[in-house]
Design an enzyme around this catalytic site. Structure first.
Site, PDB file in Angstrom:
ATOM      1  N   LYS A  74     -29.441  -0.916  50.720  1.00  0.00           N
ATOM      2  CA  LYS A  74     -28.233   0.233  50.690  1.00  0.00           C
ATOM      3  C   LYS A  74     -26.902  -0.185  51.051  1.00  0.00           C
ATOM      4  O   LYS A  74     -26.020   0.402  50.531  1.00  0.00           O
ATOM      5  CB  LYS A  74     -28.924   1.614  51.518  1.00  0.00           C
ATOM      6  CG  LYS A  74     -30.458   1.891  51.101  1.00  0.00           C
ATOM      7  CD  LYS A  74     -30.469   2.145  49.628  1.00  0.00           C
ATOM      8  CE  LYS A  74     -32.130   2.271  49.222  1.00  0.00           C
ATOM      9  NZ  LYS A  74     -32.269   2.100  47.934  1.00  0.00           N
ATOM     10  N   GLU A 113     -38.193  10.752  47.900  1.00  0.00           N
ATOM     11  CA  GLU A 113     -39.641  10.878  47.430  1.00  0.00           C
ATOM     12  C   GLU A 113     -40.707  11.418  48.095  1.00  0.00           C
ATOM     13  O   GLU A 113     -40.914  10.919  49.133  1.00  0.00           O
ATOM     14  CB  GLU A 113     -39.960   9.464  46.768  1.00  0.00           C
ATOM     15  CG  GLU A 113     -39.448   8.493  47.568  1.00  0.00           C
ATOM     16  CD  GLU A 113     -38.263   7.765  47.583  1.00  0.00           C
ATOM     17  OE1 GLU A 113     -37.452   8.510  47.218  1.00  0.00           O
ATOM     18  OE2 GLU A 113     -38.059   6.439  47.906  1.00  0.00           O
ATOM     19  N   ASP A 148     -30.628   0.981  43.459  1.00  0.00           N
ATOM     20  CA  ASP A 148     -31.803   1.020  44.262  1.00  0.00           C
ATOM     21  C   ASP A 148     -32.410   0.166  45.125  1.00  0.00           C
ATOM     22  O   ASP A 148     -33.462  -0.045  45.460  1.00  0.00           O
ATOM     23  CB  ASP A 148     -32.807   1.741  43.128  1.00  0.00           C
ATOM     24  CG  ASP A 148     -33.918   2.597  44.159  1.00  0.00           C
ATOM     25  OD1 ASP A 148     -35.268   2.612  43.694  1.00  0.00           O
ATOM     26  OD2 ASP A 148     -33.564   3.112  45.082  1.00  0.00           O
ATOM     27  N   ASP A 167     -29.568   5.721  43.970  1.00  0.00           N
ATOM     28  CA  ASP A 167     -30.485   6.370  44.509  1.00  0.00           C
ATOM     29  C   ASP A 167     -30.353   6.630  46.065  1.00  0.00           C
ATOM     30  O   ASP A 167     -29.592   5.747  46.551  1.00  0.00           O
ATOM     31  CB  ASP A 167     -31.984   5.691  44.289  1.00  0.00           C
ATOM     32  CG  ASP A 167     -32.961   6.651  44.911  1.00  0.00           C
ATOM     33  OD1 ASP A 167     -34.148   5.768  45.310  1.00  0.00           O
ATOM     34  OD2 ASP A 167     -32.865   7.857  45.001  1.00  0.00           O
ATOM     35  N   ASN A 168     -30.915   7.334  46.851  1.00  0.00           N
ATOM     36  CA  ASN A 168     -30.839   7.328  48.336  1.00  0.00           C
ATOM     37  C   ASN A 168     -29.443   7.445  48.968  1.00  0.00           C
ATOM     38  O   ASN A 168     -29.158   6.664  50.070  1.00  0.00           O
ATOM     39  CB  ASN A 168     -31.674   5.930  48.882  1.00  0.00           C
ATOM     40  CG  ASN A 168     -32.871   5.854  48.456  1.00  0.00           C
ATOM     41  OD1 ASN A 168     -33.176   4.831  47.535  1.00  0.00           O
ATOM     42  ND2 ASN A 168     -33.731   6.484  48.333  1.00  0.00           N
TER      43      ASN A 168
END
Ligand SMILES: C[C@H](C[C@H]1O[C@@H](n2cnc3c(N)ncnc32)[C@H](O)[C@@H]1O)NC(=O)c1cc(-c2ccc(F)cc2)cc(O)c1O
Ligand SMILES: [Mg+2]
Length: 214
Positions: free
Chosen positions: A144, A199, A141, A169-170
């Site tokens: 990136k 989110e 997380d 995530d992401n």
């Protein structure tokens, strides 16, 4: 001088959550981010997927890359079996300071080792400095564009064993295209995409769960 967003998030926890109650800390952050000020926590919707993966893996060793304010750290730690080793890495010292206080408010400081520094520097030291052999679960997380190099680094350092789970995530927003390309096409991983939303928004995002095949 004006406070920072992490400081305002911490104040919301101290004002609205009950000391020693991780669920109330999670709820206080979600309320704050949904109704007062957005912040880049994994959030409640993706957080439920995170919870189910943690419960399913029931890990003895966990690595989190990118602590931020400690929201996902609290979500994960509250589900871990006694004696589990949980290391979370945070690059920004000011943010790490906030995360320590959020984690303490949840009463989970004894289950979590928050280490300040860059993942690229710390991953090669995991065995010697932190006494870790391999990780059962890694939650990615952080920046990136670090997901892919750090995954390759973990492979090279022998930190993944057959069955180790990577949860990222992401992968859609902000997006990790090079990581997705690698992990979905590598014969060494079996991957599954959990569609969700960024989110506290209606924007598409999701978690990519990958099993290391050895
Ligand atoms: C990167 C951040 C999270 C934290 O990670 C630490 N960090 C970094 N690189 C390293 C390292 N190499 N080692 C250790 N820690 C490290 C940092 O200091 C941040 O505190 N997360 C995000 O940027 C993030 C952004 C968004 C987002 C989405 C849509 C938008 F319009 C705007 C932002 C959503 C998310 O869900 C995120 O997670
Ligand atoms: Mg994130």
């Amino acid at each position: 001088t004006r406070s920072t967003r992490p400081q305002r998030l911490l104040h919301a926890v101290q004002k609205n959550a009950t000391r020693g109650d991780p669920r109330s800390v999670i709820n206080a952050i979600d309320q704050f981010c949904r109704h007062k000020e957005w912040a880049m926590n994994v959030g409640d919707e993706k957080g439920c997927i995170l919870d189910s993966v943690v419960s399913e893996v029931n890990p003895s060793t966990v690595l989190e890359l990118g602590t931020y304010c400690g929201y996902s750290t609290v979500r994960i730690a509250r589900l871990l079996p006694p004696g589990a080793k949980f290391i979370t890495l945070e690059f920004n010292p000011k943010v790490a300071k906030i995360a320590r206080q959020v984690i303490a408010w949840a009463g989970l400081e004894d289950k979590i080792q928050l280490v300040e520094g860059a993942s690229g520097d710390l991953i090669p030291k995991m065995k010697e400095q932190f006494g870790v052999e391999t990780f059962d679960l890694v939650f990615l997380d952080h920046w990136k564009d670090r997901y892919l190099p750090d995954t390759k680094l973990m492979e090279e350092c022998g930190l993944l064993k057959k069955g180790s789970i990577l949860l990222a995530d992401n992968v859609i927003c902000p997006g990790t295209p090079d990581y997705l390309e690698y992990i979905r096409n590598s014969p060494r991983y079996k991957s599954q995409y959990f569609k969700s939303h960024l989110e506290y928004t209606k924007v598409e995002d999701g978690l990519e769960k990958s099993v290391f095949l050895g």
